[in-house]
Design an enzyme around this catalytic site. Structure first.
Site, short mmCIF file in Angstrom:
data_model
loop_
_atom_site.label_atom_id
_atom_site.label_comp_id
_atom_site.label_asym_id
_atom_site.label_seq_id
_atom_site.Cartn_x
_atom_site.Cartn_y
_atom_site.Cartn_z
N TRP A 1 0.83 -1.21 0.00
CA TRP A 1 0.00 0.00 0.00
C TRP A 1 0.86 1.26 0.00
CZ3 TRP A 1 -3.00 -3.14 3.99
CH2 TRP A 1 -4.06 -3.82 3.37
N HIS B 1 -5.99 4.09 0.75
CA HIS B 1 -7.30 3.43 0.71
C HIS B 1 -8.29 4.23 1.55
CE1 HIS B 1 -5.65 0.72 4.22
NE2 HIS B 1 -5.45 2.00 4.41
N ARG C 1 -1.85 5.61 -5.00
CA ARG C 1 -0.82 4.60 -4.71
C ARG C 1 0.41 4.82 -5.58
NH1 ARG C 1 -4.10 -1.00 -3.14
NH2 ARG C 1 -5.54 0.14 -1.81
N GLN D 1 -12.23 4.38 -4.33
CA GLN D 1 -12.68 3.20 -3.58
C GLN D 1 -13.98 3.52 -2.83
OE1 GLN D 1 -9.72 1.87 -0.76
NE2 GLN D 1 -8.84 0.43 -2.21
N VAL E 1 -8.69 -6.37 9.67
CA VAL E 1 -9.87 -7.23 9.85
C VAL E 1 -9.42 -8.63 10.30
CG1 VAL E 1 -11.51 -6.08 8.28
CG2 VAL E 1 -9.87 -7.73 7.36
N ALA F 1 -16.20 -4.64 7.68
CA ALA F 1 -15.77 -3.57 6.78
C ALA F 1 -15.50 -4.18 5.41
CB ALA F 1 -14.50 -2.92 7.31
C1 FA5 Z 1 -7.72 -2.31 0.30
O1 FA5 Z 1 -7.45 -1.18 -0.13
C2 FA5 Z 1 -8.43 -2.45 1.60
N1 FA5 Z 1 -8.48 -1.20 2.28
C3 FA5 Z 1 -9.82 -3.02 1.35
C4 FA5 Z 1 -10.50 -3.49 2.62
C5 FA5 Z 1 -11.36 -2.64 3.28
C6 FA5 Z 1 -10.26 -4.78 3.10
C7 FA5 Z 1 -11.99 -3.09 4.43
C8 FA5 Z 1 -10.89 -5.21 4.23
C9 FA5 Z 1 -11.76 -4.38 4.90
P1 FA5 Z 1 -6.92 -3.55 -1.83
O2 FA5 Z 1 -5.56 -3.01 -1.89
O3 FA5 Z 1 -7.10 -4.94 -2.26
O4 FA5 Z 1 -7.56 -3.43 -0.39
O5 FA5 Z 1 -7.87 -2.61 -2.71
C10 FA5 Z 1 -9.25 -2.78 -2.73
C11 FA5 Z 1 -9.75 -2.58 -4.15
O6 FA5 Z 1 -9.31 -1.32 -4.63
C12 FA5 Z 1 -9.18 -3.59 -5.15
O7 FA5 Z 1 -9.94 -4.77 -5.16
C13 FA5 Z 1 -9.27 -2.85 -6.44
O8 FA5 Z 1 -10.58 -2.96 -6.98
C14 FA5 Z 1 -9.06 -1.42 -6.02
N2 FA5 Z 1 -7.67 -1.02 -6.31
C15 FA5 Z 1 -6.57 -1.27 -5.59
N3 FA5 Z 1 -5.49 -0.73 -6.16
C16 FA5 Z 1 -5.91 -0.14 -7.29
C17 FA5 Z 1 -5.26 0.61 -8.33
N4 FA5 Z 1 -3.96 0.88 -8.32
N5 FA5 Z 1 -6.01 1.06 -9.35
C18 FA5 Z 1 -7.34 0.84 -9.36
N6 FA5 Z 1 -8.02 0.18 -8.42
C19 FA5 Z 1 -7.31 -0.31 -7.39
#
Ligand code: FA5
Length: 341
Positions: free
Chosen positions: A152, A172, A198, A212, A255, A309
């Protein structure tokens, strides 16, 4: 006095027709018909030769007055039609339609999703995009040096807030969890829809700036079953059809237990295709039961509350909804893309 009668009725006809003429062509025709070399007025003047000298003088004077009046009326009408005399304006000419803008697919989707979430009872917040290292990581059980920080990685801001609070662009929307819980006591049913950043290379499904939706629900008896049924309902409403979901174990430090939620592939109805890499499932979001350490940071009484969440990529949701193959198209400024919505 037939000549006098004739010329008065000529003037009357001229005025009636002038009233009706509103185009360049009709005015031009009227001018030729009445005032032209072979027009009606010339024709009438041609009859003067048959009158006596006195009559000729009288009728000739009258004819000149009528001609002057016709010319004056004509000019006025022409100027009026021309919009104050600044050039001829044809009021019957088809107008040039103004090009109107329209909503970006993000905006359309956002309005729809907000409406659905609102009708499901969620409060909808946005929150700060520049936040502290504490809210983005520390309060979410991700201390300095934790390996999850690599996945992240974000953009760090040199300037500090309140002397020593380190600032980052939120990686996020989970960064809003503790910030909101500090100010609101359960029961809580909240979503945060907003921009995240990011430090990563872009490709067809990754951007450095994206959106998001973070959702969290907290009360005294919230369970995984509540989470699954709410997400299934939410996704079915977004995609306007009954979707199936499944959970796989997933690791997110804030979580416990944590899951990845997949959705049945809408493209092939679960049969297997290119979109779902023949699996029948599409990876969609991270979710799980909120970790006790997060509740601790929020100042909630230990053991009193449970909650779930979830975090879903709003861009990817929009891509699936509108069948958009590359996330980079959203901000490309390419009109061929944007005009399709
Ligand atoms: C998270 O960001 C966690 N905060 C999600 C979470 C929330 C988990 C609450 C549990 C409880 P992750 O890095 O997987 O998780 O990102 C979540 C979603 O954001 C991904 O499934 C994707 O759809 C989107 N995402 C992540 N990175 C990118 C990116 N660089 N570009 C576009 N969409 C993205």
């Amino acid at each position: 006095m037939p000549f006098e009668d004739d010329i008065k009725s000529l003037l009357k006809d001229f005025n009636t027709e002038l009233q009706k003429s509103g185009t360049k062509e009709s005015l031009e025709n009227l001018k030729n018909t009445y005032l032209g070399r072979k027009g009606k007025l010339s024709g009438l003047l041609g009859t003067l030769k048959d009158f006596s000298k006195d009559e000729k003088a009288r009728y000739g004077k009258l004819a000149n007055e009528v001609k002057a009046e016709m010319a004056k009326e004509f000019l006025e009408k022409q100027q009026h039609t021309a919009g104050g005399g600044s050039g001829f304006f044809d009021v019957t000419e088809p107008g040039k339609s103004q090009k109107l803008g329209h909503l970006h697919p993000y905006t359309k989707m956002r309005e729809e999703v907000n409406h659905i979430l609102y009708s499901m009872g969620f409060q909808i917040l946005d929150g700060e995009e520049i936040t502290s290292d504490y809210y983005c990581f520390e309060s979410l059980n991700i201390p300095k040096g934790h390996p999850a920080r690599d996945a992240w990685d974000t953009f760090y801001i040199e300037q500090k807030r309140n002397k020593n609070e380190e600032l980052v662009l939120r990686t996020h929307t989970s960064s809003m969890q503790v910030a909101i819980m500090e100010n609101q006591k359960p029961p809580l049913q909240t979503v945060v829809l907003g921009k995240c950043y990011r430090n990563e290379a872009t490709d067809a499904s990754h951007e450095h700036s994206f959106y998001q939706i973070e959702g969290f629900v907290v009360d005294e008896t919230i369970s995984v079953a509540n989470m699954v049924s709410t997400l299934k309902q939410l996704l079915s409403a977004v995609f306007k059809e009954d979707v199936n979901v499944r959970l796989r174990p997933g690791f997110f430090p804030f979580v416990e237990p944590g899951y990845e939620m997949d959705m049945s592939c809408l493209n092939c109805k679960g049969e297997g295709c290119k979109v779902c890499k023949q699996s029948g499932w599409v990876e969609l979001l991270g979710c799980g039961m909120i970790h006790p350490n997060v509740f601790k940071c929020a100042g909630y009484e230990p053991g009193k509350y449970t909650g779930y969440a979830f975090g879903v990529g709003f861009d990817r949701l929009t891509m699936m909804r509108y069948k958009i193959p590359d996330i980079r198209l959203f901000n490309s400024g390419d009109l061929r893309f944007i005009h399709q919505f």
